[in-house]
Design a protein around this motif. Structure first.
Motif, short mmCIF file in Angstrom:
data_model
loop_
_atom_site.label_atom_id
_atom_site.label_comp_id
_atom_site.label_asym_id
_atom_site.label_seq_id
_atom_site.Cartn_x
_atom_site.Cartn_y
_atom_site.Cartn_z
N VAL A 257 31.99 32.01 52.59
CA VAL A 257 32.47 33.34 52.97
C VAL A 257 33.37 33.89 51.88
CG1 VAL A 257 33.70 34.69 54.71
CG2 VAL A 257 32.24 32.76 55.41
N GLU A 258 32.88 34.92 51.21
CA GLU A 258 33.60 35.53 50.10
C GLU A 258 34.77 36.37 50.60
OE1 GLU A 258 33.06 35.54 46.64
OE2 GLU A 258 31.61 33.94 46.98
N ARG A 259 35.83 36.32 49.83
CA ARG A 259 36.96 37.21 50.09
C ARG A 259 36.78 38.46 49.24
NH1 ARG A 259 37.86 32.31 50.88
NH2 ARG A 259 39.37 31.39 52.28
N PRO A 260 37.24 39.61 49.71
CA PRO A 260 37.11 40.83 48.91
C PRO A 260 37.75 40.62 47.52
CG PRO A 260 37.81 41.35 51.13
CD PRO A 260 37.86 39.84 51.00
N PRO A 261 37.15 41.17 46.49
CA PRO A 261 36.09 42.17 46.51
C PRO A 261 34.68 41.60 46.66
CG PRO A 261 36.74 41.80 44.26
CD PRO A 261 37.63 40.93 45.12
N GLY A 262 34.55 40.27 46.83
CA GLY A 262 33.24 39.69 47.12
C GLY A 262 32.75 40.15 48.47
N ARG B 157 32.18 35.71 37.05
CA ARG B 157 33.39 35.16 36.42
C ARG B 157 34.48 36.22 36.48
NH1 ARG B 157 31.65 30.87 37.27
NH2 ARG B 157 30.49 29.58 35.86
N PRO B 158 35.73 35.80 36.41
CA PRO B 158 36.83 36.78 36.40
C PRO B 158 37.04 37.38 35.01
CG PRO B 158 37.71 34.56 36.33
CD PRO B 158 36.20 34.42 36.46
N GLY B 159 37.93 38.32 34.94
CA GLY B 159 38.36 38.89 33.65
C GLY B 159 37.23 39.46 32.83
N PRO B 160 37.09 39.01 31.57
CA PRO B 160 36.08 39.59 30.68
C PRO B 160 34.64 39.36 31.14
CG PRO B 160 37.76 38.42 29.41
CD PRO B 160 38.01 38.11 30.86
N ALA C 299 27.58 40.23 38.06
CA ALA C 299 27.62 39.77 39.45
C ALA C 299 26.84 38.46 39.59
CB ALA C 299 27.00 40.81 40.37
N THR C 300 27.05 37.79 40.70
CA THR C 300 26.24 36.64 41.08
C THR C 300 26.01 36.72 42.58
OG1 THR C 300 25.93 34.26 40.83
CG2 THR C 300 28.14 35.01 41.52
#
Length: 161
Positions: free
Chosen positions: A44-49, A70-73, A78-79
């Protein structure tokens, strides 16, 4: 069939799907010993997922989760991951969830979508993703311990949005 946002009340139907897929050990590199609580935290993804379910007449047929690869750069890619109940396989549920994820990623402004670990012998998924415009950009050899085939590769699949 409609695809809608996951709610906590859905977990009682989603967990058996997740449990069946991960204990089968054929398509997902998740630990088959995970408890429902651990699996919930991972799935279960947390926002913004975003996590969704595909449902028909009150029965959940499948589920998907999506977000940044991945975060940042790397956050412009998306995945997503998909699981379909064994009773609903072959009925277009996986395709509907994948099309939903691609549309969601476009609406969120992602530039591409990447799947990091598609089991190379999961021919149904690999073919579906190819039909949806994904290409295998690399394969990690022997990265997945399949229960009957031994060590097989994991594809990295990608497509621009």
């Amino acid at each position: 069939m409609r695809i809608r946002e996951f709610t906590e009340a859905d977990w009682s139907q989603v967990w058996p799907i997740v449990q069946d897929v991960i204990t089968g050990q054929e398509t997902f590199p998740y630990d088959p010993a995970w408890s429902a609580e651990v699996a919930h935290d991972v799935w279960v993804e947390r926002p913004p997922g975003h996590t969704v379910v595909a449902e028909q007449d009150g029965t959940i047929l499948g589920t998907a989760k999506m977000g940044s690869n991945r975060p940042g750069p790397g956050s412009h890619v998306a995945t997503a991951s998909f699981m379909v109940s064994s009773a609903a396989r072959g009925r277009g549920v996986g395709r509907a969830l994948a099309e939903y994820a691609l549309d969601w990623a476009r609406r969120q402004g992602y530039a591409a979508m990447q799947f990091n670990a598609v089991v190379e012998v999961n021919e149904v998924a690999v073919e579906l993703y190819r039909r949806l415009g994904f290409a295998v950009v690399g394969t990690v050899p022997e990265a997945f311990a399949h229960p009957t085939l031994g060590r097989v590769g994991l594809h990295v699949m990608h497509r621009h949005l």
